[in-house]
Design a protein around this motif. Structure first.
Motif, PDB file in Angstrom:
ATOM      1  N   TYR A  16     -27.109 -40.964  -5.868  1.00 39.49           N
ATOM      2  CA  TYR A  16     -27.961 -42.020  -5.315  1.00 39.49           C
ATOM      3  C   TYR A  16     -27.713 -43.370  -5.995  1.00 39.49           C
ATOM      4  CZ  TYR A  16     -31.974 -44.271  -3.217  1.00 39.49           C
ATOM      5  OH  TYR A  16     -32.786 -45.133  -2.530  1.00 39.49           O
ATOM      6  N   SER A  55     -43.320 -48.501 -13.087  1.00 38.36           N
ATOM      7  CA  SER A  55     -42.860 -49.213 -11.885  1.00 38.36           C
ATOM      8  C   SER A  55     -44.006 -49.899 -11.159  1.00 38.36           C
ATOM      9  CB  SER A  55     -42.146 -48.236 -10.948  1.00 38.36           C
ATOM     10  OG  SER A  55     -41.002 -47.734 -11.578  1.00 38.36           O
ATOM     11  N   PHE A 110     -45.101 -49.036  -2.860  1.00 40.88           N
ATOM     12  CA  PHE A 110     -43.642 -48.971  -2.987  1.00 40.88           C
ATOM     13  C   PHE A 110     -43.196 -48.058  -4.137  1.00 40.88           C
ATOM     14  CE2 PHE A 110     -39.587 -50.578  -4.655  1.00 40.88           C
ATOM     15  CZ  PHE A 110     -38.781 -50.285  -3.559  1.00 40.88           C
ATOM     16  N   PRO A 111     -43.731 -48.226  -5.365  1.00 43.13           N
ATOM     17  CA  PRO A 111     -43.331 -47.300  -6.430  1.00 43.13           C
ATOM     18  C   PRO A 111     -43.709 -45.851  -6.118  1.00 43.13           C
ATOM     19  CG  PRO A 111     -44.421 -49.197  -7.379  1.00 43.13           C
ATOM     20  CD  PRO A 111     -44.587 -49.289  -5.894  1.00 43.13           C
ATOM     21  N   VAL A 143     -41.063 -44.528  -3.695  1.00 46.21           N
ATOM     22  CA  VAL A 143     -39.793 -44.293  -4.393  1.00 46.21           C
ATOM     23  C   VAL A 143     -39.896 -43.030  -5.247  1.00 46.21           C
ATOM     24  CG1 VAL A 143     -38.224 -45.200  -6.167  1.00 46.21           C
ATOM     25  CG2 VAL A 143     -39.082 -46.712  -4.365  1.00 46.21           C
ATOM     26  N   TRP A 144     -40.993 -42.899  -5.995  1.00 44.84           N
ATOM     27  CA  TRP A 144     -41.203 -41.723  -6.832  1.00 44.84           C
ATOM     28  C   TRP A 144     -41.211 -40.446  -5.981  1.00 44.84           C
ATOM     29  CZ3 TRP A 144     -45.640 -38.589  -6.641  1.00 44.84           C
ATOM     30  CH2 TRP A 144     -45.697 -37.595  -7.614  1.00 44.84           C
ATOM     31  N   THR A 189     -39.903 -39.944  -3.024  1.00 45.23           N
ATOM     32  CA  THR A 189     -38.573 -39.707  -2.459  1.00 45.23           C
ATOM     33  C   THR A 189     -37.642 -39.065  -3.488  1.00 45.23           C
ATOM     34  OG1 THR A 189     -38.839 -41.562  -0.949  1.00 45.23           O
ATOM     35  CG2 THR A 189     -36.592 -40.800  -1.348  1.00 45.23           C
ATOM     36  N   PHE A 190     -37.644 -39.584  -4.699  1.00 47.47           N
ATOM     37  CA  PHE A 190     -36.766 -39.025  -5.721  1.00 47.47           C
ATOM     38  C   PHE A 190     -37.193 -37.613  -6.122  1.00 47.47           C
ATOM     39  CE2 PHE A 190     -34.921 -43.132  -6.284  1.00 47.47           C
ATOM     40  CZ  PHE A 190     -33.695 -42.890  -6.881  1.00 47.47           C
TER      41      PHE A 190
END
Length: 155
Positions: free
Chosen positions: A45, A104, A130-131, A134-135, A137-138
Motif C-alpha cells: 500500500y 491521526s 477521515f482518520p 483510514v484506520w 481500512t488498514f
C-alpha cells in the motif's frame, strides 16, 4: 521568484523524497512481517501511494517546465510553515506512543485550522471521520496492523 520556478523546485524536492521513500520500501526487513497476520506485503500500500505521489510530482514538474512565467506574490508565512513542521514532527513521535487513531485524529484537528480551514463543523467531521476511515481500512479491510494506543489495545 516565478511560479514556474517554484513548481520546479517543489517538483524536484517531491520527486527526490518520493523516490527515496519508494526505494526504502524495497528493504527486505519489511518482508519479515509476512505470516504475522498480515494479508499482504506490508510495503504494497505505501508503494501504491508513493507511485501516485511520484506521478503527481511529475505532473508538477511538467507544469513548471511548460507553464508561462508569471510572478508569485511573496506570501510565504514562515510561522505557519514552522508550526506545520512542528505539528507533523510531534505526530511522527506520538504515533508509536498513543497509537495511529488518536495521533491521526489530533493531527487532522490541529492541522486543518492551521492550514486555513476555520469552519468548526467540517473540521470536526473530517478531523474525526477521515482518520477513523483510514484506520478501519488498514486494520479490517487490508489487514495491515497499525500502531495501537496503550489505552485501547482491543481495537
Amino acid at each position: 521568484m516565478r511560479r514556474a520556478g517554484l513548481d520546479l523546485i517543489y517538483a524536484l524536492a517531491l520527486l527526490g523524497a518520493g523516490g527515496l521513500l519508494l526505494w526504502e520500501t524495497t528493504d527486505r526487513r519489511y518482508a519479515d512481517t509476512m505470516g504475522l497476520g498480515v494479508a499482504s506485503d506490508p510495503a504494497f500500500y505505501p508503494q501504491v501511494l508513493l507511485g501516485a505521489w511520484l506521478g503527481l510530482s511529475a505532473i508538477l514538474l511538467l507544469r513548471g517546465l511548460f507553464s508561462p512565467r508569471e510572478a508569485v506574490p511573496p506570501a510565504l508565512r514562515l510561522g505557519r510553515l514552522a508550526a506545520t513542521v512542528a505539528v507533523v514532527s510531534l505526530y511522527t513521535a506520538a504515533i508509536s506512543w498513543i497509537g495511529f487513531l488518536i495521533a491521526s485524529t489530533l493531527l487532522c484537528l490541529t492541522l486543518m485550522p492551521l492550514l486555513g480551514l476555520r469552519r468548526p463543523l467540517p473540521v470536526l467531521a473530517v478531523g474525526t471521520l477521515f482518520p477513523l476511515a483510514v484506520w478501519y481500512t488498514f486494520v479490517f479491510v487490508l489487514q495491515i496492523p497499525l500502531p495501537t494506543s496503550p489505552w485501547f489495545r482491543a481495537l
